[in-house]
Design a protein around this motif. Structure first.
Motif: not given
Lengths: 295, 323
Positions: B79-89, B263-274
């Motif tokens: 639940k904790y994981l899926f309430t964040t937007n992270d899981a979707f991204i 590992n650049s944080g600014m790029l997470y929205s398009t490069t963060n994978v599971i």
């Protein structure tokens, strides 16, 4: 029947040439960057046409790169030991799987095959290797996790054993009173050399290129960095660079490996692969195609 | 397959030692079991024990209580994981990138394989095959350095040579997430194209040349030959490779998304994978609950996908299925 040279062929070769050059270009850049004089690098950046050449980066590595040498040694040790262990475990397991009359053979085959379908993930693995087995900061941490046995490799070896070593030979040896270990060592291993060399190439390359075991399991023993891990840490840890002694430097030079030196270290890391490339290509291609045919 | 016991006994070789005592039969193989034992132990330690560790995703893990003592917390971590937007991204990124990789690797791989096989000069043929394989043998750390030589802010060839030549101003590549889907796909293709191409080449080499002879005699042009002979013969390999890739669609190449992006944080929205998410949760943020939930989510879905996909391959062509 001689095929005619048509425009198709000319365009095809031209395309492939361009493509091949494009593929090679990054390596050329890496090499040239390592040979570019430092101030030229700072002024113009990495370039295919360096303003000035210099062997300083490599001189530096040879003269002062204690850390680099030791990480090279670590990499070689891990690769050699790991590959030998991998081949031993894999060959012995595959041998068992190749014996058609072995009771429980199907179960043992499924036992290793299932690992290709499902894995527990990083978190449980890490907890187990680090917290329960205490391999952190040891050489074994670079050898044991993940790479010691690979289901695909084992199954390919087994297929080779069953396909290329005639059952009659094994049975004849048994009638002569040979034990299974004896058969393994005297018949199966020599006949299985081709597949073992191929699988050894796969395992060896995996160990040589590995950096993930280091980021998980090596935190304090920086002398256990493989060369890939060293390259990784040079990016991620400026603190490491600033504090550590790279082996004594003459005055007037910065203690942090400069842009050119980083590229030189990277080039030195791939040098064995480049040198061994004909050998690697032959066996790697063979292995890939074997894997494809199998399914 | 499907040989009856009676037939087996009838064809039993005359020379083998038969023994009616069941115990002795197994005893004979004990040395073999001993030889397999190190492998079995390793598989248990390295693969099977961590599998059971998936339950960590259902626990409130803390180091003191360890694996067995930590209290259960049901689906809280999920639940904790899926309430964040992270899981979707991370799910979106993982799946979309893999889809792109599959499509590009197939089309480009087949194209290259056909062109290479049609190359008449043997030396050129070998050279092309070597060239495309070389990047495959590199580690992602090295690839990361090479990409850095192109994209580095101060020293990169893009900012120092290419962009000025085109009259444009420098770009802070490692801070520009929009550019990265393109960069990631390009780099992954550069590194991985050799693999599929080699497999297609070996398939094409296996096609009986008399098909082409007959087609040529019937006046078929090159393009027609490809459409009616080469491609149909390639379909089994393509389907198998594709379906296997689809089965692994929840898994990303950690090295690609960690090393190449620095590992650049600014790029997470398009490069963060599971995979990177789990790594960071475990090693950087010490957020074991979410990390283990993400890992379990990935493993379980991946498992069912492979089963499903294998079933599909089975229906299509029995011999190409994994099992």
């Amino acid at each position: 029947m001689k095929k005619k040279l048509t425009p198709y062929h000319i365009f095809s070769v031209a395309f492939l040439m361009l493509f091949s050059i494009a593929v090679m270009v990054p390596f050329v850049l890496l090499f040239l960057s390592s040979l570019t004089e430092e101030h030229s690098l700072i002024r113009n950046g990495y370039s295919f046409f360096p303003e000035a050449f210099s062997l300083k980066s490599y001189e530096y590595i040879l003269a002062s790169g204690k850390k680099i040498f030791s990480s090279y040694l670590v990499t070689i040790a891990v690769t050699v030991i790991g590959t030998l262990l991998n081949l031993s475990l894999s060959a012995m397991y595959a041998f068992g799987l190749s014996l058609k009359k072995l009771p429980g053979r199907k179960l043992l085959t499924f036992f290793i095959f299932f690992t290709m379908l499902f894995n527990g993930g990083i978190v449980p693995s890490y907890i187990m290797w680090a917290s329960y087995l205490h391999i952190k900061d040891t050489l074994m941490a670079l050898i044991l996790p993940n790479f010691l046995m690979n289901a695909m490799n084992v199954l390919l070896i087994r297929t080779y054993f069953t396909g290329s070593i005639p059952e009659e030979m094994l049975e004849a040896a048994q009638i002569d009173g040979a034990s299974y270990p004896h058969i393994f060592a005297r018949i199966v291993l020599p006949l299985g050399k081709p597949i073992l060399v191929t699988m050894g190439t796969f395992a060896g390359l995996a160990y040589w290129n590995d950096w993930t075991n280091s980021i998980y399991y090596i935190s304090r023993r920086t002398d256990l960095y493989s060369i890939q891990a060293l390259l990784n840490v040079m990016i991620t840890n400026l603190q490491y660079l600033a504090n550590s002694d790279f082996g004594g430097l003459s005055t007037g030079e910065s203690a942090i490996p400069t842009a050119g030196i980083q590229m030189a270290i990277a080039f030195v890391a791939i040098l064995p692969i480049l040198v061994l490339f004909p050998f690697l290509q032959k066996y790697y291609s063979k292995g890939l195609m074997l894997g494809a045919v199998k399914g | 397959m499907g040989v009856s016991l009676k037939e087996k006994q009838r064809f039993h070789r005359a020379g083998t030692v038969t023994n009616s005592r069941p115990g002795a039969h197994i005893r004979k193989f004990i040395p073999v079991y001993l030889m397999m034992l190190p492998g079995i132990i390793y598989l248990i330690i390295n693969n099977y024990l961590p599998m059971s560790g998936i339950v960590i995703a259902f626990k409130q893990y803390n180091v003191r209580d360890g694996f067995f003592g930590s209290p259960w917390n049901g689906f809280s971590n999920f639940k904790y994981l899926f309430t964040t937007n992270d899981a979707f991204i991370i799910t979106r990124n993982t799946i979309l990138y893999n889809l792109a990789f599959i499509i590009i690797n197939i089309t480009l791989g087949i194209l290259l394989a056909i062109l290479i096989c049609d190359t008449m000069n043997k030396h050129l043929k070998k050279m092309f095959q070597s060239a495309i394989l070389l990047p495959f043998l590199m580690s992602w750390v090295i690839v990361g350095y090479i990409v850095y030589a192109f994209l580095s802010n101060e020293n990169g060839i893009m900012n120092n040579s290419v962009l000025p030549m085109l009259g444009r101003s420098p770009v802070a590549w490692y801070n520009t997430p929009e550019a990265w889907p393109f960069i990631i796909i390009l780099v992954n293709t550069w590194k991985g194209i050799g693999y599929g191409t080699l497999i297609y080449i070996s398939t094409i080499n296996g096609i009986d040349p008399t098909y082409y002879e007959a087609a040529r005699m019937d006046g078929a042009k090159r393009w027609q030959q490809i459409r009616h002979i080469t491609l149909p013969f390639l379909i089994p390999s393509v389907v198998t490779l594709t379906l296997l890739s689809v089965g692994r669609i929840m898994n990303a190449d950690f090295g690609l998304f960690y090393q190449v992006t620095r590992n650049s944080g600014m790029l997470y929205s398009t490069t963060n994978v599971i995979d990177t998410y789990v790594y960071r949760g475990l090693m950087v943020n010490a957020n074991l609950g979410r990390a283990s939930a993400a890992g379990a989510y990935q493993s379980l879905i991946g498992f069912f996908l492979i089963i499903l996909v294998n079933w599909l391959v089975r229906r299509f062509s029995n011999e190409h299925a994994l099992f």
